[in-house]
Motif scaffolding. Structure first.
Motif, mmCIF file in Angstrom:
data_model
loop_
_atom_site.group_PDB
_atom_site.id
_atom_site.type_symbol
_atom_site.label_atom_id
_atom_site.label_comp_id
_atom_site.label_asym_id
_atom_site.label_seq_id
_atom_site.Cartn_x
_atom_site.Cartn_y
_atom_site.Cartn_z
ATOM 1 N N ARG A 62 86.129 45.862 17.645
ATOM 2 C CA ARG A 62 86.795 45.344 16.439
ATOM 3 C C ARG A 62 85.842 44.523 15.584
ATOM 4 N NH1 ARG A 62 92.193 43.801 19.877
ATOM 5 N NH2 ARG A 62 93.384 45.711 19.444
ATOM 6 N N GLU A 63 84.962 43.754 16.248
ATOM 7 C CA GLU A 63 83.985 42.958 15.502
ATOM 8 C C GLU A 63 83.000 43.850 14.753
ATOM 9 O OE1 GLU A 63 81.987 40.077 17.868
ATOM 10 O OE2 GLU A 63 83.820 39.008 18.443
ATOM 11 N N LEU A 64 82.528 44.900 15.425
ATOM 12 C CA LEU A 64 81.595 45.823 14.773
ATOM 13 C C LEU A 64 82.242 46.486 13.552
ATOM 14 C CD1 LEU A 64 79.862 47.649 17.774
ATOM 15 C CD2 LEU A 64 78.771 46.141 16.117
ATOM 16 N N LYS A 81 68.596 49.012 16.518
ATOM 17 C CA LYS A 81 68.194 47.622 16.735
ATOM 18 C C LYS A 81 69.184 46.634 16.120
ATOM 19 C CE LYS A 81 63.243 48.443 17.280
ATOM 20 N NZ LYS A 81 61.885 48.165 16.763
ATOM 21 N N ASP A 82 69.840 47.038 15.034
ATOM 22 C CA ASP A 82 70.815 46.141 14.410
ATOM 23 C C ASP A 82 72.093 46.036 15.237
ATOM 24 O OD1 ASP A 82 69.014 45.685 12.442
ATOM 25 O OD2 ASP A 82 70.119 46.676 10.832
ATOM 26 N N GLY A 88 76.593 40.811 23.162
ATOM 27 C CA GLY A 88 77.393 41.683 24.014
ATOM 28 C C GLY A 88 77.034 43.144 23.877
ATOM 29 N N ILE A 89 76.190 43.477 22.889
ATOM 30 C CA ILE A 89 75.738 44.855 22.709
ATOM 31 C C ILE A 89 74.254 44.917 23.061
ATOM 32 C CG2 ILE A 89 75.470 46.787 21.114
ATOM 33 C CD1 ILE A 89 78.353 46.126 21.554
ATOM 34 N N ALA A 94 73.976 50.079 22.493
ATOM 35 C CA ALA A 94 73.554 50.405 21.134
ATOM 36 C C ALA A 94 73.132 51.868 21.035
ATOM 37 C CB ALA A 94 72.412 49.493 20.706
ATOM 38 N N ILE A 95 72.376 52.324 22.022
ATOM 39 C CA ILE A 95 71.913 53.716 22.031
ATOM 40 C C ILE A 95 73.099 54.679 22.171
ATOM 41 C CG2 ILE A 95 70.632 55.413 23.404
ATOM 42 C CD1 ILE A 95 68.616 53.124 23.984
ATOM 43 N N THR A 96 74.069 54.309 23.004
ATOM 44 C CA THR A 96 75.251 55.154 23.184
ATOM 45 C C THR A 96 76.027 55.299 21.880
ATOM 46 O OG1 THR A 96 75.465 54.523 25.512
ATOM 47 C CG2 THR A 96 77.426 55.399 24.436
ATOM 48 N N ILE A 97 76.217 54.189 21.185
ATOM 49 C CA ILE A 97 76.948 54.222 19.908
ATOM 50 C C ILE A 97 76.191 55.061 18.887
ATOM 51 C CG2 ILE A 97 77.776 52.839 17.965
ATOM 52 C CD1 ILE A 97 78.095 50.510 19.999
#
Length: 239
Positions: A62-64, A81-82, A88-89, A94-97
């Motif tokens: 939700r934050e993202l 990287k962002d 928590g990420i 990050a790579i999965t997303i």
């Protein structure tokens, strides 16, 4: 003596996904009801997999989404990287997303594998935007077409910086001959979002079109794409 009234114990709020009712957990909900039943945040939470102290995966999702005003298009432009700047990420999440978002882009652009026919500038833009619009640097690409305007091949021929890229006309023509194309459609992106062609864009278009004509190759159009839309040289009478 008055009979004691038993009060139920206070219920502590549950934050972790694993402590929720089974029907409310994103993974279980997806299995039971299908992916269409999940919100964007719930789908993203599945990718995030686990939260951190005090925040569930759904909280992080939700934050993202709040950071990009709930727009998945904007989420797709965030570099790996962002993503990692969000507490928590980590790198794995990050790579999965980023990988999932890239798969979505490729699926959207997958019609290219069906070798569609380009009838209008809108047809071309619909194919090119998923491939080029989200890039942070400028690239120059070509659609190589058959006599019936069917796409035979797509290739990025030049990578540049945030504002320009250098294109070798000889490479464009050589690739056209290699793919037995009778016509080509030029394309590049504007990471800034602007759709206005530069003087260099005009010069390049005329240069390639003139050189191609010597080989009986027709330049059908030059499409500029960005996240805000597209610009067609042909539609504007510039070819």
């Amino acid at each position: 003596m008055a009979e004691d009234i038993l009060q139920p114990p206070a219920i502590k709020p549950l934050s972790g996904i694993k402590t929720w009712a089974k029907d409310d957990r994103p993974r279980e909900k997806m299995l039971l009801k299908g992916p269409q039943a999940l919100s964007n945040a719930e789908l993203l939470a599945i990718l995030i997999n686990s939260g951190n102290r005090g925040k569930s995966a759904l909280d992080l999702a939700r934050e993202l989404l709040a950071d990009v005003e709930q727009q998945l298009v904007l989420l797709g432009r965030i570099p790996v990287k962002d993503f990692m700047k969000k507490k928590g990420i980590g790198s794995a999440k990050a790579i999965t997303i980023a990988a999932a978002l890239e798969l979505g882009r490729r699926r959207q652009a997958g019609s290219l594998l069906d070798k569609p026919v380009i009838r209008t500038s809108r047809d071309a833009a619909a194919m090119l935007q998923p491939l080029l619009a989200d890039l942070k640097h400028e690239v120059f690409a070509v659609l190589f077409l058959s006599r019936s305007n069917r796409v035979g091949h797509f290739e990025v021929l030049s990578n540049g910086g945030t504002t320009s890229t250098v294109v070798d006309t000889k490479i464009v023509l050589r690739k056209t001959l290699e793919h037995d194309a009778v016509s080509i459609l030029l394309a590049h992106n504007h990471p800034s979002g602007s759709l206005q062609p530069s003087g260099a864009d005009h010069h390049l278009t005329k240069k390639i079109a003139s050189a191609a004509a010597l080989l009986d190759i027709k330049v059908l159009d030059h499409i500029i794409v960005s996240h805000s839309g597209f610009f067609s040289f042909a539609d504007e009478g510039l070819l």
